[in-house]
Design a protein around this motif. Structure first.
Motif, mmCIF file in Angstrom:
data_model
loop_
_atom_site.group_PDB
_atom_site.id
_atom_site.type_symbol
_atom_site.label_atom_id
_atom_site.label_comp_id
_atom_site.label_asym_id
_atom_site.label_seq_id
_atom_site.Cartn_x
_atom_site.Cartn_y
_atom_site.Cartn_z
ATOM 1 N N ARG A 148 0.861 -1.187 0.000
ATOM 2 C CA ARG A 148 0.000 0.000 0.000
ATOM 3 C C ARG A 148 0.889 1.226 0.000
ATOM 4 O O ARG A 148 1.976 1.216 0.578
ATOM 5 N N MET A 149 0.401 2.288 -0.641
ATOM 6 C CA MET A 149 1.176 3.526 -0.638
ATOM 7 C C MET A 149 0.248 4.727 -0.668
ATOM 8 O O MET A 149 -0.914 4.625 -1.054
ATOM 9 N N GLN A 150 0.784 5.851 -0.234
ATOM 10 C CA GLN A 150 0.098 7.129 -0.329
ATOM 11 C C GLN A 150 0.894 8.002 -1.277
ATOM 12 O O GLN A 150 2.126 8.036 -1.207
ATOM 13 N N VAL A 151 0.202 8.707 -2.189
ATOM 14 C CA VAL A 151 0.865 9.568 -3.159
ATOM 15 C C VAL A 151 0.335 10.987 -2.996
ATOM 16 O O VAL A 151 -0.875 11.211 -2.973
ATOM 17 N N GLU A 152 1.278 11.910 -2.866
ATOM 18 C CA GLU A 152 0.946 13.320 -2.656
ATOM 19 C C GLU A 152 1.660 14.155 -3.718
ATOM 20 O O GLU A 152 2.842 13.925 -4.000
ATOM 21 N N LEU A 153 0.951 15.110 -4.309
ATOM 22 C CA LEU A 153 1.503 15.970 -5.348
ATOM 23 C C LEU A 153 1.419 17.425 -4.898
ATOM 24 O O LEU A 153 0.356 17.891 -4.485
ATOM 25 N N ARG A 186 -4.741 8.591 -2.416
ATOM 26 C CA ARG A 186 -4.412 9.828 -3.119
ATOM 27 C C ARG A 186 -4.702 11.013 -2.205
ATOM 28 O O ARG A 186 -5.814 11.142 -1.696
ATOM 29 N N VAL A 187 -3.714 11.868 -2.028
ATOM 30 C CA VAL A 187 -3.908 13.106 -1.269
ATOM 31 C C VAL A 187 -4.207 14.194 -2.296
ATOM 32 O O VAL A 187 -3.531 14.297 -3.317
ATOM 33 N N MET A 188 -5.227 15.005 -2.030
ATOM 34 C CA MET A 188 -5.608 16.069 -2.969
ATOM 35 C C MET A 188 -4.392 16.938 -3.279
ATOM 36 O O MET A 188 -3.714 17.421 -2.363
ATOM 37 N N THR A 201 5.460 12.903 -3.402
ATOM 38 C CA THR A 201 5.891 12.195 -2.205
ATOM 39 C C THR A 201 5.153 10.868 -2.138
ATOM 40 O O THR A 201 3.919 10.829 -2.184
ATOM 41 N N ILE A 202 5.923 9.790 -2.051
ATOM 42 C CA ILE A 202 5.370 8.443 -1.959
ATOM 43 C C ILE A 202 5.662 7.924 -0.561
ATOM 44 O O ILE A 202 6.815 7.900 -0.134
#
Length: 94
Positions: free
Chosen positions: A3-8, A56-58, A74-75
């Protein structure tokens, strides 16, 4: 990773008026496809790009005077986090 979180973040050096971060959502999708898609060309960091594997972070825009404009991705590896994935996203957005 399982699992991962991705932030832009779009880093800007001026205060010109820009549309909000929600307009960056298609770009975030392309980034996630390149990191996690289950077919085609991808880094395959997680098994699939569905919400089961990717939070997914907004996307957001940050004004940082004097810095070079850029996009930051950022992952975060959530594989070993015991918290439910939705709780992590809520905490991150606070």
């Amino acid at each position: 990773m399982q699992r991962m979180q991705v932030e832009l973040v779009w880093v800007v050096a001026d205060r010109r008026r820009r549309d909000g971060g929600e307009n960056l959502a298609p770009f975030l999708k392309a980034v996630i496809d390149g990191l996690a898609a289950d077919k085609g060309t991808s880094a395959r960091l997680v098994p699939d790009d569905t919400p089961d594997y990717v939070t997914r972070v907004m996307p957001r825009i940050e004004y940082r005077p004097g810095e070079t404009p850029r996009f930051e991705v950022t992952i975060t590896d959530l594989t070993h986090r015991p918290e439910p994935i939705n709780q992590l996203t809520k905490e991150r957005e606070l």
